[in-house]
Design an enzyme around this catalytic site. Structure first.
Site, PDB file in Angstrom:
ATOM      1  N   CYS A   1      13.638  11.960   5.940  1.00 16.84           N
ATOM      2  CA  CYS A   1      13.719  11.666   7.387  1.00 16.84           C
ATOM      3  C   CYS A   1      15.159  11.789   7.861  1.00 16.84           C
ATOM      4  CB  CYS A   1      13.121  10.305   7.716  1.00 16.84           C
ATOM      5  SG  CYS A   1      13.655   9.022   6.614  1.00 16.84           S
TER       6      CYS A   1
ATOM      7  N   LYS B   1       0.846  -1.193   0.000  1.00 14.27           N
ATOM      8  CA  LYS B   1       0.000   0.000   0.000  1.00 14.27           C
ATOM      9  C   LYS B   1       0.887   1.249   0.000  1.00 14.27           C
ATOM     10  CE  LYS B   1      -1.600   3.031   2.533  1.00 14.27           C
ATOM     11  NZ  LYS B   1      -1.771   4.136   1.563  1.00 14.27           N
TER      12      LYS B   1
ATOM     13  N   GLU C   1      10.122   2.615  10.344  1.00 14.05           N
ATOM     14  CA  GLU C   1      11.059   3.725  10.126  1.00 14.05           C
ATOM     15  C   GLU C   1      10.227   4.988  10.188  1.00 14.05           C
ATOM     16  OE1 GLU C   1      14.166   3.667  10.132  1.00 14.05           O
ATOM     17  OE2 GLU C   1      14.576   1.553   9.744  1.00 14.05           O
TER      18      GLU C   1
HETATM   19  P1  ADP Z   1       2.995  11.018   6.273  1.00 12.71           P
HETATM   20  O1  ADP Z   1       2.913  12.153   7.204  1.00 12.71           O
HETATM   21  O2  ADP Z   1       4.344  10.730   5.724  1.00 12.71           O
HETATM   22  O3  ADP Z   1       1.923  10.990   5.247  1.00 12.71           O
HETATM   23  P2  ADP Z   1       1.678   8.740   7.483  1.00 12.71           P
HETATM   24  O4  ADP Z   1       2.167   7.920   8.617  1.00 12.71           O
HETATM   25  O5  ADP Z   1       0.363   9.390   7.601  1.00 12.71           O
HETATM   26  O6  ADP Z   1       2.828   9.780   7.247  1.00 12.71           O
HETATM   27  O7  ADP Z   1       1.678   7.892   6.141  1.00 12.71           O
HETATM   28  C1  ADP Z   1       2.583   6.866   5.841  1.00 12.71           C
HETATM   29  C2  ADP Z   1       1.826   5.709   5.242  1.00 12.71           C
HETATM   30  O8  ADP Z   1       0.960   5.163   6.245  1.00 12.71           O
HETATM   31  C3  ADP Z   1       0.943   6.088   4.059  1.00 12.71           C
HETATM   32  O9  ADP Z   1       0.972   5.066   3.085  1.00 12.71           O
HETATM   33  C4  ADP Z   1      -0.424   6.195   4.707  1.00 12.71           C
HETATM   34  O10 ADP Z   1      -1.483   5.972   3.799  1.00 12.71           O
HETATM   35  C5  ADP Z   1      -0.358   5.057   5.721  1.00 12.71           C
HETATM   36  N1  ADP Z   1      -1.340   5.162   6.797  1.00 12.71           N
HETATM   37  C6  ADP Z   1      -1.925   6.286   7.302  1.00 12.71           C
HETATM   38  N2  ADP Z   1      -2.806   5.973   8.270  1.00 12.71           N
HETATM   39  C7  ADP Z   1      -2.777   4.618   8.411  1.00 12.71           C
HETATM   40  C8  ADP Z   1      -3.455   3.677   9.254  1.00 12.71           C
HETATM   41  N3  ADP Z   1      -4.363   4.053  10.160  1.00 12.71           N
HETATM   42  N4  ADP Z   1      -3.173   2.375   9.111  1.00 12.71           N
HETATM   43  C9  ADP Z   1      -2.248   1.967   8.220  1.00 12.71           C
HETATM   44  N5  ADP Z   1      -1.599   2.790   7.387  1.00 12.71           N
HETATM   45  C10 ADP Z   1      -1.849   4.107   7.469  1.00 12.71           C
END
Ligand code: ADP
Length: 479
Positions: A281, A172, A247
């Site tokens: 990062c 994903k 990470e």
């Molecule tokens: P960023 O600020 O870099 O967007 P996120 O942690 O929100 O950081 O996003 C990193 C990844 O985690 C993306 O692919 C995002 O879609 C996914 N993501 C966000 N929320 C969730 C969740 N509740 N469960 C699993 N994956 C998630």
């Protein structure tokens, strides 16, 4: 003509309703439309990966080698086109986009080789007549969740080892950069992966990602992203007793000592803090500078900042592209306001810039008179913003560098072997750089951090085997 890209589930391209991918350098430019999967598609993808695992994990090494090798060759052959699309959807410069694409090809090349180099150990038992074999086996179905800042390199450094060691995948990618993710999956699919081995489910983190976290059938999850989501991945993974690797953020210090070569220090700081629009990062967001060089360093930084070309990522002259999207831009601007309120001096930049096209352009910002206690020094901003923290000597510099909840990279600019060596040994970071930017790492050696930056085994290079395999110890009594 904008393409419509679908998800890949069990070897079939599926999905209809889509979301649009907008170029941050030009908000009128739509890169493409992409399927936005739901929880049901995530579950189907996991089921397909589970069904594909027994055959793939026992496949001949040459089958895995061939797919990874072919992917590397195709990415290399198409590096300019793929790198351009990457720069268009993420906003990093063309040079950085093509460079990242080449990096992805190198990673597939490296793991094509690793697929042929699996090894174990055979040792005598403490019991006479008994032999012990220690081998590595694939973990199973691996969930891969990636962020937007390295749209092709991070997927590559997770997908390549997962496949090399015989795992199957549900991938994903981040919503903001689906084109690079789709391209890598398309290439691997056409390179001959059996159906179900690699599944792509584009869509929302809260929907697709969450469905992955909630599934009992994912045997491992590798995640790169924010600290908040990382903690959710951890909690859900413990619940299901699955392996996980995180990470997350950084607040990486670059120490500049009085005896540093000023030109080297400024090069390191400009590159580390501002290249890729500060959206790494591993970016240097705290510039910890000793008294004797402080004023010369700040003046030289301001000179260099004034010369940096901020503009459209696809323009060959651009050195700093736009911020990735509206919400990241707001976060950057909010932190710039917070820094001023906290009493730091905005010595350069920080304002929105107008360019020919509508885009998220921000003048790189440098704070001076910052302290390490300020929020701008403790929280990750993830934009082109850096703080100069003035210290009296090396000992204070080291203490400030280590006084952070994060621990991904750190750097020191010095001509003293003694201080460089002491810093390498005592810096509380996973990766330490001497007279080099804190960002910019090799692909064949371990990547990862300490404290709030990372959790679990290292990524990349041979150390990747630690996460993507599980160890088996087999005892045989042969009489
Ligand atoms: P960023 O600020 O870099 O967007 P996120 O942690 O929100 O950081 O996003 C990193 C990844 O985690 C993306 O692919 C995002 O879609 C996914 N993501 C966000 N929320 C969730 C969740 N509740 N469960 C699993 N994956 C998630």
């Amino acid at each position: 003509m904008t393409p419509f890209r679908k998800n890949l589930i069990d070897g079939e391209w599926v999905g209809d309703a889509g979301s649009r991918n907008i170029n941050p350098s030009n908000l009128d430019d739509v890169v493409g439309e992409y399927a936005s999967g739901d929880a049901e598609q995530a579950r189907q993808a996991i089921a397909a990966a589970k069904a594909a695992f027994p055959a793939w994990s026992r496949s001949g090494l040459l089958a895995r080698h061939a797919v990874l090798r072919k992917a590397s060759d195709e990415i290399t052959a198409r590096k300019d086109e793929i790198g351009r699309a990457l720069a268009r959807e993420e906003g990093k410069t063309l040079v950085e986009g093509v460079g990242e694409t080449v990096r992805a090809a190198q990673i597939f090349d490296f793991f094509a080789g690793e697929a042929l180099r699996l090894s174990g150990e055979q040792v005598p038992s403490v019991r006479p007549g008994v032999g012990v074999e220690i081998t590595r086996e694939a973990v199973g179905v691996v969930g891969i969740i990636t962020p937007w800042n390295f749209p092709i390199a991070i997927p590559a450094w997770k997908i390549a080892p997962a496949l090399a060691y015989g795992n199957t995948i549900v991938f994903k990618p981040a919503e903001l950069v689906p084109e690079s993710a789709w391209t890598i999956v398309d290439i691997l699919h056409r390179a001959g992966l059996p159906k179900g081995v690699l599944n792509l489910v584009m869509g929302k983190g809260s929907v697709v990602g969450q469905a992955m976290l909630d599934s009992p059938d994912l045997n491992a999850i590798t995640f790169t992203g924010s600290v908040g989501t990382g903690k959710r991945v951890a909690a859900a993974s413990v619940e299901h007793m699955r392996k996980f690797q995180l990470e997350m953020g950084g607040k990486n210090p670059l120490v500049v000592l009085d005896d540093a070569d000023l030109a080297v220090a400024v090069d390191c700081a400009i590159n580390g803090a501002y290249f890729s629009t500060g959206q790494r990062c591993t970016a240097s967001s705290r510039l910890v500078v000793t008294d004797g060089i402080h004023d010369r360093f700040v003046d030289a930084m301001k000179d260099r900042l004034a010369k940096l070309v901020v503009g459209d990522a696809l323009d060959a002259k651009t050195q700093i592209g736009p911020v990735v999207d509206q919400s990241q831009l707001k976060q950057d601007e909010d932190y710039i306001a917070i820094g001023r309120q906290e009493g730091a001096d905005l010595a350069f930049g920080g304002e929105r810039l107008d360019r020919e096209t509508r885009g998220f352009y921000l003048q790189p910002a440098l704070f001076t008179q910052a302290t390490n206690a300020m929020r701008i020094s403790r929280e990750e901003i993830f934009g082109p913003v850096a703080n100069v923290i003035r210290v009296k000597d090396y000992d204070e510099a080291l203490a400030v560098a280590n006084d952070t909840p994060f621990g991904l990279t750190s750097g020191i600019c010095t001509s003293s072997l003694k201080h460089a060596t002491h810093f390498k040994r005592n810096s509380e970071a996973g990766m330490v750089m001497v007279n080099l930017p804190t960002a910019g790492v090799d692909f064949h050696v371990p990547f990862g951090g300490r404290k709030g930056s990372s959790y679990g085994p290292r990524e990349q290079g041979r150390y990747a085997a630690e996460f993507y395999t599980t160890v088996k110890t087999a005892y045989t009594f042969a009489g």
